[in-house]
Scaffold this motif. Structure first.
Motif, PDB file in Angstrom:
ATOM      1  N   GLU A  10       0.840  -1.191   0.000  1.00  0.00           N
ATOM      2  CA  GLU A  10       0.000   0.000   0.000  1.00  0.00           C
ATOM      3  C   GLU A  10       0.877   1.243   0.000  1.00  0.00           C
ATOM      4  O   GLU A  10       2.033   1.222   0.427  1.00  0.00           O
ATOM      5  N   THR A  12       0.517   5.859   0.206  1.00  0.00           N
ATOM      6  CA  THR A  12      -0.355   6.995   0.502  1.00  0.00           C
ATOM      7  C   THR A  12       0.212   8.273  -0.115  1.00  0.00           C
ATOM      8  O   THR A  12       1.428   8.468  -0.159  1.00  0.00           O
ATOM      9  N   GLN A  14      -0.996  12.746  -0.901  1.00  0.00           N
ATOM     10  CA  GLN A  14      -1.896  13.823  -0.493  1.00  0.00           C
ATOM     11  C   GLN A  14      -1.799  14.975  -1.483  1.00  0.00           C
ATOM     12  O   GLN A  14      -0.716  15.334  -1.937  1.00  0.00           O
ATOM     13  N   THR A  25      -6.357  13.012   1.270  1.00  0.00           N
ATOM     14  CA  THR A  25      -5.373  11.955   1.466  1.00  0.00           C
ATOM     15  C   THR A  25      -5.895  10.685   0.821  1.00  0.00           C
ATOM     16  O   THR A  25      -7.042  10.302   1.029  1.00  0.00           O
ATOM     17  N   THR A  27      -4.983   6.533  -0.196  1.00  0.00           N
ATOM     18  CA  THR A  27      -4.163   5.338  -0.018  1.00  0.00           C
ATOM     19  C   THR A  27      -4.609   4.292  -1.033  1.00  0.00           C
ATOM     20  O   THR A  27      -5.799   4.045  -1.192  1.00  0.00           O
TER      21      THR A  27
END
Length: 310
Positions: A10, A12, A14, A25, A27
């Motif tokens: 995974e 992430t 932003q 945000t 993910t």
């Protein structure tokens, strides 16, 4: 290539939302075989997964929006384009707001995320949608069509009455390599007068020179200029690849478009699925030249195809 792929890890990121201006945000996570692309709104019901599919398209105004049961995510086309272009079949996208973050206005940041997260082969075979007969839709002078092909091809033509754009055409045989090298870094674009109009009405609030190519009446106002002379038509192809992934499977066919957009792309997919004799599915990429393909073109299809290639 015949097996499905998902992410290894995974990741992430932003950025602001193009239309809401809110900081979002996002993910991306691995998903199981046959799950497809799933959307999750963390600011809503975390357990509610929205399947990315044509039937779940709720709006095509300015962007493509996917939703079910009153929960939606907009501006999905760029990340869907990246997943499709890089051969990701199954993934979960979690956001804490109503749209996908715009990043730099292209799909390049999402491609970089996919490469950083890594991909892995899964146990299930990949199913392809194979176009077997021509299908076309039009609205005014704009049109979009599918004709049979032994690969996923796109021929796109745009026309804008602006000295920095004019008429641009581009043809692409879509692969992971061609997508990454030729398409993914092409940014969304807009006209200053339209951006000002939309922002005055509470739309495009996140739009800026950091995430879009902006044109005034005579020129491009971004100091860095274009990433490619034909960046405008290439971004239209980028969007189309995202929209066409709403089939839920890779396409084996030639998409031909003139001045198309999210609405017409969606209309074409609906027409394709309604005309069941115009497509089939297969689990192998070594499909022979389909069904005397171009010999089956009707008169409107010939006219459209020739116009785009002109």
């Amino acid at each position: 290539m015949n097996f499905q792929k998902t992410l290894k890890n995974e990741l992430t990121c932003q950025s602001v939302g193009l239309h809401t201006g809110r900081k979002i945000t996002m993910t991306i996570r691995p998903a199981a075989s046959d799950e497809g692309i799933l959307l999750v709104r963390r600011d809503k019901d975390r357990g509610h997964r929205i399947k990315v599919s044509l039937e779940n398209v709720t709006d095509t105004t300015l962007a493509t929006t996917i939703g079910t049961n009153g929960t939606a995510v907009s501006t999905v086309e760029h990340i869907l384009s990246a997943f499709s272009g890089m051969g990701v079949d199954n993934a979960i996208i979690e956001v804490d707001g109503p749209e996908i973050p715009i990043m730099d206005g292209s799909a390049l940041p999402f491609v970089e995320m996919v490469k950083k997260a890594g991909t892995c082969m899964q146990e299930k075979l990949r199913e392809y949608l194979v176009v077997t007969k021509p299908v076309h839709v039009s609205e005014g002078e704009s049109y979009a069509m599918f004709v049979p092909s032994a690969s996923f091809e796109i021929t796109y033509r745009i026309k804008f009455d602006h000295p920095s754009i004019g008429v641009q055409s581009y043809h692409l045989i879509v692969s992971d390599e061609s997508y990454e090298q030729e398409i993914c870094n092409s940014r969304t674009f807009g006209f200053l007068k339209d951006v000002e109009y939309l922002q005055a009405r509470g739309l495009a609030l996140g739009g800026s020179l950091k995430n879009a190519v902006i044109l005034d009446e005579t020129r491009i106002i971004n100091k860095e200029g274009l990433r490619a002379p034909d960046e405008f038509v290439k971004h239209k192809i980028l969007d189309a690849i995202g929209d066409l992934s709403l089939t839920g499977m890779p396409v084996m066919g030639h998409f031909v478009a003139y001045k198309s957009g999210h609405k017409l792309n969606s209309m074409l997919l609906k027409a394709l699925f309604e005309q069941k004799e115009s497509w089939t599915t297969a689990t192998a990429v070594n499909i022979q030249e389909p069904y005397e393909a171009l010999n089956a073109l009707d008169a409107p299809s010939y006219k459209m195809l020739n116009a785009v290639h002109a």
